[in-house]
Design a protein around this motif. Structure first.
Motif, PDB file in Angstrom:
ATOM      1  N   ASP A  47       1.098  -0.702  -8.432  1.00 21.02           N
ATOM      2  CA  ASP A  47      -0.021  -0.554  -9.222  1.00 21.02           C
ATOM      3  C   ASP A  47      -0.037   0.545 -10.068  1.00 21.02           C
ATOM      4  O   ASP A  47      -1.143   0.900 -11.091  1.00 21.02           O
ATOM      5  N   GLY A  48       0.889   1.495 -10.346  1.00 25.24           N
ATOM      6  CA  GLY A  48       1.100   2.561 -11.062  1.00 25.24           C
ATOM      7  C   GLY A  48       0.431   3.813 -10.642  1.00 25.24           C
ATOM      8  O   GLY A  48       0.334   4.834 -11.143  1.00 25.24           O
ATOM      9  N   LEU A  49      -0.244   3.726  -9.431  1.00 26.41           N
ATOM     10  CA  LEU A  49      -1.013   4.758  -8.763  1.00 26.41           C
ATOM     11  C   LEU A  49      -0.520   5.143  -7.525  1.00 26.41           C
ATOM     12  O   LEU A  49       0.261   6.161  -7.303  1.00 26.41           O
ATOM     13  N   SER A  50      -0.915   4.173  -6.603  1.00 28.12           N
ATOM     14  CA  SER A  50      -0.484   4.569  -5.229  1.00 28.12           C
ATOM     15  C   SER A  50       0.189   3.598  -4.362  1.00 28.12           C
ATOM     16  O   SER A  50       1.200   3.856  -3.795  1.00 28.12           O
ATOM     17  N   LYS A  51      -0.426   2.299  -4.436  1.00 29.21           N
ATOM     18  CA  LYS A  51       0.195   1.418  -3.616  1.00 29.21           C
ATOM     19  C   LYS A  51       1.506   0.894  -4.141  1.00 29.21           C
ATOM     20  O   LYS A  51       1.778   0.595  -5.098  1.00 29.21           O
ATOM     21  N   LYS A 261      -3.670  -4.359 -17.076  1.00 28.42           N
ATOM     22  CA  LYS A 261      -3.836  -4.965 -15.656  1.00 28.42           C
ATOM     23  C   LYS A 261      -3.183  -3.965 -14.481  1.00 28.42           C
ATOM     24  O   LYS A 261      -3.623  -4.317 -13.429  1.00 28.42           O
ATOM     25  N   THR A 262      -2.591  -2.847 -14.942  1.00 28.00           N
ATOM     26  CA  THR A 262      -1.795  -2.139 -13.886  1.00 28.00           C
ATOM     27  C   THR A 262      -1.207  -2.868 -12.866  1.00 28.00           C
ATOM     28  O   THR A 262      -1.121  -2.503 -11.660  1.00 28.00           O
ATOM     29  N   LYS A 263      -0.312  -3.908 -13.454  1.00 32.57           N
ATOM     30  CA  LYS A 263       0.569  -4.556 -12.409  1.00 32.57           C
ATOM     31  C   LYS A 263       2.068  -4.101 -12.875  1.00 32.57           C
ATOM     32  O   LYS A 263       2.796  -4.650 -13.246  1.00 32.57           O
TER      33      LYS A 263
ATOM     34  N   GLU B  90      -6.494   7.220 -18.393  1.00 33.50           N
ATOM     35  CA  GLU B  90      -6.160   6.786 -17.304  1.00 33.50           C
ATOM     36  C   GLU B  90      -4.763   7.239 -16.758  1.00 33.50           C
ATOM     37  O   GLU B  90      -4.435   7.489 -15.643  1.00 33.50           O
ATOM     38  N   LYS B  94      -3.731   9.477 -13.541  1.00 38.28           N
ATOM     39  CA  LYS B  94      -2.776   8.922 -12.527  1.00 38.28           C
ATOM     40  C   LYS B  94      -1.502   9.490 -12.484  1.00 38.28           C
ATOM     41  O   LYS B  94      -1.160   9.827 -11.462  1.00 38.28           O
ATOM     42  N   THR B  98      -0.670  11.333  -8.974  1.00 36.65           N
ATOM     43  CA  THR B  98       0.418  11.022  -8.228  1.00 36.65           C
ATOM     44  C   THR B  98       1.403  12.017  -8.116  1.00 36.65           C
ATOM     45  O   THR B  98       2.208  11.991  -7.169  1.00 36.65           O
ATOM     46  N   SER B 116      -9.916   6.683  -4.228  1.00 35.98           N
ATOM     47  CA  SER B 116      -8.768   7.300  -3.128  1.00 35.98           C
ATOM     48  C   SER B 116      -8.797   8.743  -3.414  1.00 35.98           C
ATOM     49  O   SER B 116      -8.506   9.420  -2.321  1.00 35.98           O
ATOM     50  N   PRO B 395     -10.466  -5.342 -14.778  1.00 37.72           N
ATOM     51  CA  PRO B 395      -9.523  -5.101 -15.885  1.00 37.72           C
ATOM     52  C   PRO B 395      -8.372  -5.981 -15.864  1.00 37.72           C
ATOM     53  O   PRO B 395      -7.650  -6.054 -16.677  1.00 37.72           O
ATOM     54  N   LYS B 396      -8.155  -6.621 -14.543  1.00 33.60           N
ATOM     55  CA  LYS B 396      -7.310  -7.497 -14.291  1.00 33.60           C
ATOM     56  C   LYS B 396      -7.058  -8.742 -15.068  1.00 33.60           C
ATOM     57  O   LYS B 396      -6.272  -9.485 -15.061  1.00 33.60           O
ATOM     58  N   PHE B 397      -8.543  -9.220 -15.525  1.00 33.71           N
ATOM     59  CA  PHE B 397      -8.467 -10.419 -16.115  1.00 33.71           C
ATOM     60  C   PHE B 397      -9.262 -10.437 -17.451  1.00 33.71           C
ATOM     61  O   PHE B 397      -9.669 -11.604 -18.216  1.00 33.71           O
ATOM     62  N   SER B 399      -8.698  -9.082 -20.284  1.00 31.04           N
ATOM     63  CA  SER B 399      -7.801  -9.003 -21.558  1.00 31.04           C
ATOM     64  C   SER B 399      -7.805 -10.831 -21.686  1.00 31.04           C
ATOM     65  O   SER B 399      -7.814 -11.508 -22.683  1.00 31.04           O
ATOM     66  N   GLU B 432      -6.596  -9.897  -4.704  1.00 31.69           N
ATOM     67  CA  GLU B 432      -5.695  -8.753  -4.506  1.00 31.69           C
ATOM     68  C   GLU B 432      -6.384  -7.549  -4.158  1.00 31.69           C
ATOM     69  O   GLU B 432      -5.926  -6.675  -3.265  1.00 31.69           O
TER      70      GLU B 432
END
Lengths: 295, 437
Positions: A47-51, A261-263, B90, B94, B98, B116, B395-397, B399, B432
């Motif tokens: 997801d671009g971060l941790s998972k 969407k950070t996928k 963001e 991130k 990370t 987290s 944010p996943k939907f 858009s 998810e």
């Protein structure tokens, strides 16, 4: 003697690589390694971060059913089918014109080449100022002449057309230069001989120029096709992918999944598919043109 | 001779590679060296807090003043404001997290996205419920994630209606002066049409091209994006379909300008040009318009109502991160920023809405306008805050929601078809998010 010859041979083997190293390092760090990571990500749900769990081929299976992806893929294909021949004809046409002995040839060449030096974002903004529905120069002129403004960017078909026009403007100059170089390397004696044999200018073009340009043509078609499939910054600045998704091509679609969407995993899988499509298309062209050899 | 030349080549190329490699590595080395060598030379405990920040208006300047004051009181603390464009925020955070080098502090709009990595703030701010009780109710969804207090609100924003007073006056249209006089949407549409006809407005309402602003209408029609605990979506319920159909009607009748939702024009520019009757945007535009609009008068009025009145709450927060090495100092600084005195100064000078209940901030400009926005927030339903606090899902939907609205406006899909599709994606995103927990 024998010793210094051995040293010489070793040097011959090593020195080229030493000179290549700086570029190889940069290419490796910024292209190869991220690309390999992309391959790894494509099998995960990163997801671009941790998972990041390994999920096998799930991303690829999901993509098969993702009609939005295939829709944007289809749009990109149509765009490529339209824009590649136009670039080819446009670049060859201007190259042919500008290899003639005409006045101000150098200036024209410079003017047509100039847009390729402008960044895609700026190209997009320039054409947005021209085509903009409300603030665009074109609609202003149309309204001055007493006609109704044309919805350049709020109509899907028109928006795609503006993207094609902007792409042509920004890319033709680059390919024109390649064509000019190729045209000027064709020996003039061929044309003289053909002229003596009574060949018309059309015949000379199709029997001499075009066949001898085959390697260049192949190069240009491959390059512009790859360009077309990768089109993104220009469109983002010009239409933002809109109206709706009408000009959302495949790279923007991937970008949205990766960064909005950070996928990241899913987006990586889509990029891999795009990579294979471009690779296959290039290979097919190469085969079809037999590597550009002149028959 | 030839040989010595070759040796020279070899030496040179090896040197070149060496410097390239070392050049690449040394920048990070020297950076960390300088920061650590600073510490012992000055005071023994001097600590440096990196504060990742983005600026929309003048708040960067205000924050720098606040930091300067704080540093005077706390000479052992040095706060380093790292300004990044909001669009990169963001990604930047991130990468820092990370990469194992989180900043001490950050200004964010969605603390939940970094939950987290967030530092629990109760040791500094006190009991989470007591602390949050002084702020607008909707803010707790943002600040308390998984039962941990991870952020403190600095300012809130409200969606609302800014209108071109010059054009309204010219058309002889009066805007509501109090919450009792609020227009219905039909009355509002009639007013806008009059301003276009008699006032000479070229565009009706320029409505920000974002799903967030669109949902203003959704909430007014009694709809919402999620159910109460975001285990399902309401986005294709009859209320949402009705809202979308009504929006299409407004666009079709040119009450809402097509140029923005279909033509991709920048609504701020359209409004600033003085050719648009009104701008559906939010409280953050006040500072901008104060500085950029010189050739006409403008004001803020109440949003029209449908079934209910509603605005949408937005907010910005400060948060601190674990493993920054300076957690304690970061927590202390957040305590300072979140205090009423400092936060009031911050919102007053930046022209922002205070995140507190019943704010009593007097501004140098537009106090009346801020009152309208505060009133909008006070009457908004909880869903209008809760939905947008779910930054792990939304944010996943969003858009896709935006694209769905456009498809309906273009006549490519009916409202039901378009929203059914969004609902499908929303359910996927909810699933998810649940799996991730």
């Amino acid at each position: 003697m024998g010793k210094s010859y051995r040293l010489y041979k070793i040097e011959r083997k090593i020195i080229p690589y030493l000179f290549l190293t700086p570029n190889l390092l940069i290419f490796g760090i910024f292209v190869i390694i991220p690309a390999l990571y992309g391959v790894i990500y494509s099998f995960t749900n990163f997801d671009g971060l941790s998972k990041m769990d390994f999920i096998g081929l799930k991303n690829y299976i999901n993509i098969l059913h993702d009609h939005l992806f295939w829709q944007s893929f289809l749009r990109t294909t149509i765009y490529a089918i339209v824009v590649v021949p136009l670039i080819y004809i446009g670049a060859l046409g201007t190259a042919l014109l500008l290899t003639q002995k005409i006045a101000f040839r150098g200036i024209f060449r410079a003017i047509i080449y100039w847009p390729t030096m402008v960044s895609f974002i700026v190209v997009g903004l320039i054409w947005k100022w021209i085509f903009g529905d409300s603030f665009g120069v074109l609609n202003y002129l149309i309204e001055l002449m007493g006609y109704k403004p044309i919805p350049w960017l709020s109509n899907g078909f028109n928006a795609n057309m503006t993207v094609v026009i902007a792409s042509l403007w920004s890319r033709i100059g680059f390919y024109m230069v390649i064509f000019i170089a190729a045209l000027e390397s064709i020996p003039a004696t061929y044309y003289e001989a053909a002229e003596i044999d009574g060949a018309s200018s059309v015949q000379r073009f199709f029997k001499i120029t075009l066949p001898l340009l085959k390697p260049t043509s192949l190069l240009i078609i491959i390059l512009s096709l790859i360009d077309a499939f990768k089109a993104f910054p220009l469109i983002l600045a010009l239409t933002g992918g809109g109206p709706g998704r009408d000009t959302t091509y495949v790279v923007q679609h991937i970008y949205e999944f990766a960064f909005t969407k950070t996928k990241m995993g899913y987006a990586s899988a889509m990029s891999i598919i795009l990579f294979f499509v471009i690779a296959i298309l290039t290979w097919l062209q190469f085969k079809a043109a037999r590597g550009g050899e002149i028959s | 001779m030839l040989k010595s030349r070759k040796v020279l080549y070899i030496i040179l190329s090896v040197l070149l590679i060496f410097t390239l490699i070392m050049g690449g590595c040394s920048s990070t080395k020297s950076g960390s060296n300088s920061s650590s060598s600073n510490a012992p030379s000055e005071t023994a405990k001097k600590v440096k807090l990196d504060f990742v920040w983005f600026t929309d208006g003048v708040e960067g300047k205000v924050m720098k003043e606040i930091i300067a004051d704080y540093q005077k009181e706390h000479p052992n603390v040095e706060i380093n404001l790292i300004e990044v464009p909001y669009d990169d925020l963001e990604a930047k955070l991130k990468t820092m997290i990370t990469g194992g080098k989180p900043p001490a502090l950050a200004r964010v709009t969605n603390p939940g996205a970094f939950a987290s990595a967030a530092l629990e703030l109760t040791p500094y701010l006190g009991d989470k419920d007591t602390f949050m009780s002084q702020f607008l109710d909707g803010l707790k969804y943002y600040c308390i994630v998984d039962n941990r207090l991870i952020a403190a609100p600095m300012e809130v924003t409200a969606n609302g209606l800014i209108y071109n007073k010059t054009l309204f006056d010219k058309a002889g249209v009066k805007v509501p002066q109090s919450p009792d006089e609020v227009w219905t949407w039909d009355e509002f549409a009639a007013a806008i049409k009059k301003v276009m006809k008699d006032g000479g407005a070229k565009y009706g309402v320029v409505w920000d091209f974002t799903p967030h602003r669109w949902t203003t209408l959704l909430y007014e029609f009694g709809g919402s994006i999620f159910n109460q605990d975001a285990t399902d979506t309401n986005i294709n319920k009859p209320e949402a379909i009705e809202a979308l159909n009504y929006f299409k009607k407004l666009v079709d009748e040119d009450v809402v300008a097509k140029a923005v939702w279909l033509g991709g024009e920048n609504p701020n520019n359209l409004f600033r040009s003085g050719t648009a009757a009104a701008h559906l945007s939010g409280s953050w535009m006040i500072a901008n318009y104060r500085d950029t609009i010189k050739n006409f008068e403008w004001g803020v009025t109440y949003l029209p109502k449908a079934k209910i009145r509603s605005s949408v709450l937005g907010a910005k927060f400060v948060m601190a991160f674990k493993n920054s090495g300076v957690e304690k100092e970061a927590g202390e600084f957040i305590k300072y920023l979140a205090s009423k005195e400092i936060d009031d100064k911050y919102v007053r000078e930046s022209l922002f809405l205070s995140p507190r209940k019943n704010p009593d901030v007097t501004y140098d400009f537009g106090t009346e306008m801020f009152k309208v926005f505060s009133n909008e927030l006070a009457v908004s339903p909880p869903a209008a805050s809760y939905d947008w606090s779910r930054q792990d899902i939304i944010p996943k939907f969003t858009s896709d929601l935006k694209a769905a609205v456009v498809e309906v406006l273009q006549g490519k899909k009916t409202a039901k078809e378009a929203l059914d599709h969004v609902a499908e994606l929303a359910r996927e995103a909810i699933k998810e998010a649940q799996q991730n927990k």
